[in-house]
Each structure stands twice: as structure tokens, then as C-alpha cells.
Design an enzyme around this catalytic site. Structure first.
Site, PDB file in Angstrom:
ATOM      1  N   TYR A 154       0.831  -1.199   0.000  1.00  0.00           N
ATOM      2  CA  TYR A 154       0.000   0.000   0.000  1.00  0.00           C
ATOM      3  C   TYR A 154       0.872   1.258   0.000  1.00  0.00           C
ATOM      4  O   TYR A 154       0.705   2.152  -0.830  1.00  0.00           O
ATOM      5  CB  TYR A 154      -0.912  -0.016   1.228  1.00  0.00           C
ATOM      6  CG  TYR A 154      -1.898   1.134   1.284  1.00  0.00           C
ATOM      7  CD1 TYR A 154      -2.925   1.238   0.359  1.00  0.00           C
ATOM      8  CD2 TYR A 154      -1.812   2.089   2.297  1.00  0.00           C
ATOM      9  CE1 TYR A 154      -3.839   2.276   0.419  1.00  0.00           C
ATOM     10  CE2 TYR A 154      -2.728   3.125   2.365  1.00  0.00           C
ATOM     11  CZ  TYR A 154      -3.739   3.218   1.418  1.00  0.00           C
ATOM     12  OH  TYR A 154      -4.639   4.251   1.475  1.00  0.00           O
ATOM     13  N   LYS A 158       1.319   3.982  -3.023  1.00  0.00           N
ATOM     14  CA  LYS A 158       0.865   5.347  -2.751  1.00  0.00           C
ATOM     15  C   LYS A 158       1.969   6.368  -3.021  1.00  0.00           C
ATOM     16  O   LYS A 158       1.702   7.487  -3.476  1.00  0.00           O
ATOM     17  CB  LYS A 158       0.361   5.468  -1.308  1.00  0.00           C
ATOM     18  CG  LYS A 158      -0.993   4.820  -1.078  1.00  0.00           C
ATOM     19  CD  LYS A 158      -2.095   5.562  -1.825  1.00  0.00           C
ATOM     20  CE  LYS A 158      -3.440   4.917  -1.697  1.00  0.00           C
ATOM     21  NZ  LYS A 158      -4.487   5.631  -2.443  1.00  0.00           N
TER      22      LYS A 158
END
Length: 370
Positions: A154, A158
Site C-alpha cells: 500500500y 501510494k
């Protein structure tokens, strides 16, 4: 100092991930303000039909779906993402491909389609984890460099996607900015307190880790939605927001155990009082995780990354958002907790009932053949 009065109307709005926790709350707030909203998500919308709401079922990895979604749109809020917190040896090629396809390529698809469609504003949803990297941060600001240490997919995706979105600011007349939430909570939350409740129900919450003085920050969903809208309103030529990233949180750093305690106690569960040193817990879990991957032992009770968040200060200043956007949290933590407690107690009760079902079935008498 920027001119916080330099703002714009949002026009017709697209919210990606509009069926999710953040997306659905954002869509609801925009509709309450009388705005025209289109929601794009892979799953049906949980929201009731509304004359100002247009629901599209589609995928950000599909360029045709994305082209339909941005047609006639003035402002995009991009909240759709795969939240994959897997790291280390648990990351397979399949997980990596899936996370990058949605979180990075999907974002690129959306930005390019929006530019071609003449969209004026694009607000991206990043995370405070893009600058964390396992270090102690107290009141960190947006000048912090991106982390070079990726403990989960993640965070890695990102960082790549936020860099791309901010680099696209001003291209084809579309202005961009990024919002960096902390842990998001509130009614509808199926992540933050679900993990806490899973640990409680499994009997894993026996001790408190680290000092009571160690703090992190959280983003109550209605404070976050308020920040999103302010950021979009300030995406104007010569305004404060174009090309910028903003930490949006509740502005009240708190110890994670102290934050969780009233919720768990409201669920009728005891709360531990014994504390263990954070560094010791981190070392034990690190060794345990190694043995899990190397020799197939059960997963550790907490991943080392999660332990770091319990014993290292990890909170960020909202001063830039206050200065540039006029952001002020709409609700205090105390006010928000009071509003959310019934929801969380109900969630805990449902999880407890679900966890007890297999036990009840196993305990049922087996009918004997005559």
C-alpha cells in the site's frame, strides 16, 4: 502565506471508490450540499437513489470505464484503492501486480482520461505512510521526504501514485493535489476497529505496548471529507492547493491504546493495565515473523510494522492545511467517539456472534443412527 479566500465551485463531481467507507461518506456530503455527483466503483453503491447521484459500476483499470466516468466532469476525487498491507515474504508476484494495477496504473488511467476530458481539478487520496519509514515523527510536516523503506504494498504504491499525480499538476489545464489521511475511523469503518476487535476476540490483547506518552493521529471520516472538499475548492490558478500535498487529521495526537480503550470498554471487554517495552515487543515479533516465513510457524500476533506504530511517535501537523485551505477539524475526538460508539458496539457484537457460531455448531449433539 496563501490567500485562503481564492476558491472555486466544484461543478459536476466524480468520486472513485464511491461505494467504500471514505467514498460513500464523501458522496453523501457532496449530495447534502446540492452538488451533482457521479460515483465509480467495482461494487454496487450502498447509498439510496438520489436525483443528483449517477452511479457507474466499473474499474479504474479499464480505460473505457474510466473514460465514461470522467465525461462531463469538472472535479475528480480519487479514493479507489486496494489497501494491501502485506509485506516481506508474504508479497507474491500476483499481489504486487494487483496492487500496482489498481493503485498506480488505475490512477494514471484516471489522470490521463480526466486531462483529455477537460476536467479542471483532481484530488488524490494518499496516506501519511508515504513519509513514515519506521522512524519517530512528532508533528511532521509536508517537507518530509518520501520514505525509501517499503514495509507494505500500500505504502509503496501510494508513493509512486502521489508523485505521479503531483507531477501532472497544470498539464492540459488540470490542477492536482493530494490528501494524506492518518488512520480513518467513524461509522462504517471496517478496518481500524475491526482489527482491534479481532485481537480482543482472539484473546491477544493482554498487555499494552510501549509508553503511554507515545502518540499517533487519526482522521475521523467527516473531518477528512471536510478536508477533501476544501482542497478541491482551492484548486484554482494562482491558488494555494495546486501541486501540493496535505496531511488531514483530527489535530489531536493520542496514544493508540488510550484511543481504543473507551471503545473496547463500551463493548464490555476488560482492558489490560500491564505494559511491556515497545522495543522488546518489536524484537520478539520480528524474530517470530522470521520463523513464520522460514519455518512455517503461525503468524505473529502483531507484524513488526504494527508494533512500530505503537511505540514510536507517529503524528503529523495540519498547519499547512490550516494555512492554505482554512482547514479546521469539524469534530473533536471526544465528539466523534460519542457519535460512533453505538456503531462500534454493534460491530463488536456482530463479530462476537460470528466468531461464536462455529463453536456452537461444534458443540451441538450429533444425531445417532437408530
Amino acid at each position: 502565506m496563501g490567500d485562503v479566500a481564492l476558491t472555486t465551485e466544484l461543478g459536476r463531481i466524480l468520486v472513485t471508490g464511491g461505494s467504500g467507507f471514505v467514498g460513500a461518506n464523501l458522496v453523501t456530503e457532496l449530495l447534502d450540499r446540492g452538488l451533482q455527483v457521479r460515483s465509480l466503483d467495482r461494487v454496487p453503491s450502498p447509498l439510496p437513489t438520489h436525483p443528483c447521484l449517477d452511479v457507474l459500476q466499473g474499474d479504474v483499470t479499464d480505460v473505457d470505464d474510466v473514460a465514461r466516468a470522467v465525461d462531463g466532469i469538472d472535479t475528480v476525487f480519487h479514493t479507489a484503492a486496494i489497501i494491501d498491507l502485506m509485506g516481506g515474504a508474504s508479497v507474491t508476484d500476483e499481489y504486487r501486480r494487483r496492487s500496482f494495477a489498481v493503485n498506480v496504473t488505475g490512477t494514471e488511467n484516471l489522470v490521463h482520461a480526466a486531462q483529455r476530458a477537460g476536467v479542471g481539478r483532481f484530488v488524490y487520496t494518499a496516506s501519511n505512510s508515504v513519509v513514515m519509514g519506521g522512524r519517530r515523527i512528532s508533528g511532521g510536516d509536508e517537507t518530509l521526504p518520501y520514505t525509501q523503506r517499503f514495509n507494505d504494498l500500500y505504502t509503496e504504491t501510494k508513493v509512486v501514485a502521489e508523485r505521479f499525480v503531483l507531477a501532472q499538476n497544470g498539464i492540459s489545464g488540470m490542477l492536482t493535489c493530494s490528501i494524506r489521511p492518518s488512520g480513518i475511523w467513524g461509522r462504517g469503518d471496517q478496518t481500524m476497529f475491526r482489527k482491534v476487535f479481532e485481537s480482543v476476540l482472539a484473546g491477544h490483547v493482554k498487555v499494552l505496548v510501549g509508553s503511554r506518552n507515545v502518540k499517533l493521529d487519526n482522521s475521523y471520516v467527516h473531518n477528512l471529507v471536510h478536508g477533501f472538499i476544501l482542497a478541491a475548492q482551492h484548486l484554482v490558478p494562482g491558488g494555494t492547493a495546486p501541486g501540493q500535498a496535505y496531511f488531514i487529521n483530527d489535530g489531536e495526537p493520542i496514544n493508540m491504546f488510550e484511543f481504543s480503550r473507551p471503545v473496547v470498554e463500551a463493548c464490555g471487554q476488560p482492558w489490560p493495565t500491564f505494559r511491556v517495552p515497545g522495543r522488546l515487543a518489536w524484537l520478539v515479533m520480528t524474530v517470530w515473523q522470521f520463523l513464520h516465513f522460514r519455518f512455517g510457524l503461525p503468524r505473529p500476533l502483531l507484524e513488526p510494522l504494527a508494533v512500530e506504530r505503537l511505540y514510536l511517535d507517529n503524528h503529523f501537523s495540519i498547519a499547512k492545511a490550516q494555512r492554505d485551505l482554512g482547514y479546521r477539524p469539524r469534530f473533536t475526538t471526544e465528539e466523534a467517539l460519542e457519535h460512533c460508539l453505538p456503531y462500534y458496539v454493534d460491530l463488536f457484537d456482530r463479530m462476537k456472534a460470528e466468531s461464536a457460531e462455529p463453536v456452537a455448531q461444534a458443540a451441538a449433539p450429533v444425531p445417532q443412527k437408530g
